[in-house]
Write a protein that holds these residues in place. Sequence first.
Motif, PDB file in Angstrom:
ATOM      1  N   ILE A 155     -79.712  32.283  39.292  1.00 36.86           N
ATOM      2  CA  ILE A 155     -80.344  30.978  39.039  1.00 36.86           C
ATOM      3  C   ILE A 155     -80.966  30.432  40.335  1.00 36.86           C
ATOM      4  O   ILE A 155     -82.101  29.934  40.320  1.00 36.86           O
ATOM      5  CB  ILE A 155     -79.317  29.967  38.465  1.00 36.86           C
ATOM      6  N   LYS A 167     -77.672  27.392  33.338  1.00 33.85           N
ATOM      7  CA  LYS A 167     -76.314  27.527  33.869  1.00 33.85           C
ATOM      8  C   LYS A 167     -75.260  27.108  32.860  1.00 33.85           C
ATOM      9  O   LYS A 167     -74.180  27.677  32.805  1.00 33.85           O
ATOM     10  CB  LYS A 167     -76.185  26.613  35.099  1.00 33.85           C
ATOM     11  N   THR A 168     -75.567  26.086  32.052  1.00 22.77           N
ATOM     12  CA  THR A 168     -74.488  25.455  31.274  1.00 22.77           C
ATOM     13  C   THR A 168     -74.525  25.696  29.769  1.00 22.77           C
ATOM     14  O   THR A 168     -73.517  25.479  29.099  1.00 22.77           O
ATOM     15  CB  THR A 168     -74.480  23.920  31.511  1.00 22.77           C
TER      16      THR A 168
END
Length: 412
Positions: A297, A315-316
């Motif tokens: 990332i 990312k989440t």
Amino acid sequence: MKNEISTIVIVGGGPAGLRAAEIAAQAGTKVEIIEGSRTPGRKFLLAGKSGLNLTNARTADFATHYTNAADEDFWQRAMATFSPDALRDWSADLGYETFESAGGKVFPECMRGAPLLRAWLQRLNDFGVNFRLGKRVVDWHPETNTLELEGGESVAYSAVIFALGGASWPRTGSDGSWVSWFQKAGIEVNPLQPANCGWEVEWPAAFLEQSEGKPLKNVAISTQSSKNLEDGPKNSVLGELMITRYGLEGGPIYRLGPALRAAANDGPVVELMLDLKPSLALQAVEKKLAPVRKNYIREARRRLRLCDVGAALLKTLPNLGPWDSAETLAKAIKGCPIPLTRPRPIDEAISTAGGVCWSELVSEELKLKKMPNAYVAGEMLDWEAPTGGYLLQGCFATGQIAAQAALRVCGK
Ligand SMILES: Cc1cc2nc3c(=O)[nH]c(=O)nc-3n(C[C@H](O)[C@H](O)[C@H](O)COP(=O)(O)OP(=O)(O)OC[C@H]3O[C@@H](n4cnc5c(N)ncnc54)[C@H](O)[C@@H]3O)c2cc1C
């Protein structure tokens, strides 16, 4: 028979009804407006609070922005009847010249709706239009050509134009309650649904913590399946989205509304495909990321200038990552699937999809086929259009068409 009709009753004092009243009164006919609220044009005022986007100056393909009509030329004819230029002239005539802004959006110089509405209502008063304000119509008896008002009062009409609006922002008076009495009268109405509205997403807490209230700029969205990424974008809409506590807002998702609603009919969750780098083809993203072996990332942010919110998404979101190959990350950057659960409630929507079915209408006149001398205009008809000035333009044009047709019945 023609001259027996002397008064045109218009139900609903929004832009469609007021425009119909203006056309009818200008021609010398007695006009009465019945409006449920104590003041007319409340949604017009709301629309004009942060800049009244009256119409759009991109006239070449104007009609193509409208979905649904009785026939494919309807909106072209409607725009020929009352064009975007005519709407600008109308505003200038009331004392407010217009100017063009980004994306062809046209605003009156006063920006807000209030001064324009004041001048408009003054003109209607000068024409002798009779306003019956604070009077809600609660039923319609087409067999006796009467409307029933709250409290039991009955109003007879010779010709009636219904301009009752959709069901968004019901506190402005447009609550869609007319649907029940239209259906009782045997008129088919497609269900009123939120249009030009946000959609809900169950965001992970970690994502919201970082990204709530932040924009996702220069992205493209579509309802395209991630399996077809190599085919290039289909029906994708470019622009900026806003991350909210409950999901997503913004022009692109409003514009994608009809496709999203269609996809929602197939299952409980609609997959929105988000392209975080629409200016680059998948192969170009893959090439830029090809040397990356770790810190995927962080490297994507550096090499592709991926924004904070885009990086937080990758990312989440639980259906993505952890990243262990540049190829899969590139694919997610070009097609990040966001599960949408439902549109926001109709109360908050800018406009309404659904309404009186076109099959019920003589489209040239917007006259109801089954009823004598009854016409329909504005947002209560089954059409939708994106924001950008197309909604008001559509309401003005259909109000004018209905009034001109009603005038013909009056022999004017
Ligand atoms: C927040 C917001 C911003 C917007 N901004 C823009 C914009 O910038 N540009 C644009 O083009 N469009 C905009 N719109 C959309 C635009 O305002 C609407 O499309 C337009 O007002 C619809 O006009 P209408 O005359 O069909 O209905 P409405 O404006 O909804 O008017 C219908 C009228 O009928 C009355 N009524 C309803 N039921 C009854 C009843 N039973 N008896 C008596 N009266 C009744 C209501 O009180 C209302 O006054 C915006 C909408 C919202 C909510």
